[in-house]
Design an enzyme around this catalytic site. Sequence first.
Site, PDB file in Angstrom:
ATOM      1  N   LYS A   1       0.914  -1.186   0.196  1.00  0.00           N
ATOM      2  CA  LYS A   1       0.171  -0.190   0.113  1.00  0.00           C
ATOM      3  C   LYS A   1       0.693   1.232   0.197  1.00  0.00           C
ATOM      4  O   LYS A   1       1.044   1.652  -0.787  1.00  0.00           O
ATOM      5  CB  LYS A   1      -0.942  -0.027   1.637  1.00  0.00           C
ATOM      6  CG  LYS A   1      -2.087  -1.545   1.481  1.00  0.00           C
ATOM      7  CD  LYS A   1      -2.816  -1.021   2.080  1.00  0.00           C
ATOM      8  CE  LYS A   1      -3.971  -2.049   2.186  1.00  0.00           C
ATOM      9  NZ  LYS A   1      -4.891  -2.987   3.232  1.00  0.00           N
TER      10      LYS A   1
ATOM     11  N   GLN B   1      -4.670  -0.871   9.664  1.00  0.00           N
ATOM     12  CA  GLN B   1      -4.169  -2.495   9.417  1.00  0.00           C
ATOM     13  C   GLN B   1      -5.371  -3.379   9.771  1.00  0.00           C
ATOM     14  O   GLN B   1      -4.842  -3.411  11.391  1.00  0.00           O
ATOM     15  CB  GLN B   1      -3.634  -3.080   9.080  1.00  0.00           C
ATOM     16  CG  GLN B   1      -2.999  -4.299   7.860  1.00  0.00           C
ATOM     17  CD  GLN B   1      -3.628  -4.651   6.881  1.00  0.00           C
ATOM     18  OE1 GLN B   1      -3.447  -2.708   6.247  1.00  0.00           O
ATOM     19  NE2 GLN B   1      -3.835  -5.235   5.905  1.00  0.00           N
TER      20      GLN B   1
ATOM     21  N   ASP C   1     -10.692   3.101   4.422  1.00  0.00           N
ATOM     22  CA  ASP C   1     -11.161   1.666   4.390  1.00  0.00           C
ATOM     23  C   ASP C   1     -12.636   2.215   3.849  1.00  0.00           C
ATOM     24  O   ASP C   1     -13.049   0.015   4.081  1.00  0.00           O
ATOM     25  CB  ASP C   1     -10.899   1.477   5.575  1.00  0.00           C
ATOM     26  CG  ASP C   1      -9.672   0.102   5.562  1.00  0.00           C
ATOM     27  OD1 ASP C   1      -9.251  -0.707   4.396  1.00  0.00           O
ATOM     28  OD2 ASP C   1      -8.855  -0.065   6.181  1.00  0.00           O
TER      29      ASP C   1
HETATM   30  N1  GUN Z   1      -6.908  -6.405   6.215  1.00  0.00           N
HETATM   31  C1  GUN Z   1      -7.311  -6.886   5.334  1.00  0.00           C
HETATM   32  N2  GUN Z   1      -7.587  -6.651   4.132  1.00  0.00           N
HETATM   33  C2  GUN Z   1      -8.376  -5.326   4.766  1.00  0.00           C
HETATM   34  C3  GUN Z   1      -8.971  -3.798   5.023  1.00  0.00           C
HETATM   35  O1  GUN Z   1      -9.160  -4.160   3.592  1.00  0.00           O
HETATM   36  N3  GUN Z   1      -8.653  -2.890   5.746  1.00  0.00           N
HETATM   37  C4  GUN Z   1      -8.178  -2.982   6.297  1.00  0.00           C
HETATM   38  N4  GUN Z   1      -7.837  -1.876   6.950  1.00  0.00           N
HETATM   39  N5  GUN Z   1      -7.305  -4.201   7.421  1.00  0.00           N
HETATM   40  C5  GUN Z   1      -7.543  -5.457   5.988  1.00  0.00           C
END
Ligand code: GUN
Length: 299
Positions: free
Chosen positions: A53, A97, A120
């Site tokens: 990311k 995350q 998100d």
């Molecule tokens: N962990 C796995 N997928 C995601 C996501 O789309 N957002 C976040 N914050 N954590 C994740």
Amino acid sequence: MTTVIDGKKVAASVIDKVKAAAQGLEEAKGVKPGLAVVIVGNDPASHAYVGAKGRMAKECGFNSVQHTLPEETSQEDLMRLVASLNDDPSIHGILVQLPLPKHLDSEPVIQSILPEKDVDGLHVVNAGKIAAGDLETGLLSCTPAGSMVLVREIHGKDLSGLNALVIGRSNLFGKPMALLLLAANATVTVAHSKTKDIAALARNADILVAAVGRAEMVKAGWVKPGATVIDVGINRVPAPEKGEGKSKLVGDVAYAECAPVAGAITPVPGGVGPMTIAMLMANTVIAASRKAGHTVPSF
Ligand code: GUN
């Protein structure tokens, strides 16, 4: 012939639009989109996702910030960090995350993110807007939004007359995916662990979306001939054929047997996965554009 939906290619075209939008925003307003990613603990898979990311944010021309907190971080310290990012005008998007280490409660953390910085799409304000049919003024959860882009590649914007089945009902994916399909006029069913005879429901689905986290659960006999199959699962399984102790990634769909039955299908890896990161970048440039009072791009 089955169409294999190339998520990498579609994601690359989203990223091109993000880069152009970020450049336009900087030229017009002198604003660089800022994305802060917070990770707590040492989970290697989470670190890999977060690294990807951050790299993509830099590639898009964003101000990319990563906060890496130790496993033993307290709820208060994590909440304090989110509060400081909420107050930071150079940050337009905040992502914490998931999953968090077991001693931390993720829900209050997510709900403390300002909705306009919740890239998100997990804040109740953003989830509620989708539920109310407002897809314009909030931020959409990245994986469902990316999956919808892939569905649109095959069916266009209007899914009138099509039956969709979403297997999985999580807040992160299943619920918002069902709502986005509904907003596009599909007739939507949501199946989950307590559903009787998912296979029969699946055989009626023109669009079959699997997000359960069970390797290769969807079998060829579940797929309606010609259906569009969107595989959201990422499961690491042993791959002794690659050598001792080796593993590989597979989806929730038994790809080799389902692909010949489907009309279109996403592979794993290279399907939905790349779309999630692309839509996170899209949400960040949307959030930054709104804050700056600049034209808001759509994806
Ligand atoms: N962990 C796995 N997928 C995601 C996501 O789309 N957002 C976040 N914050 N954590 C994740």
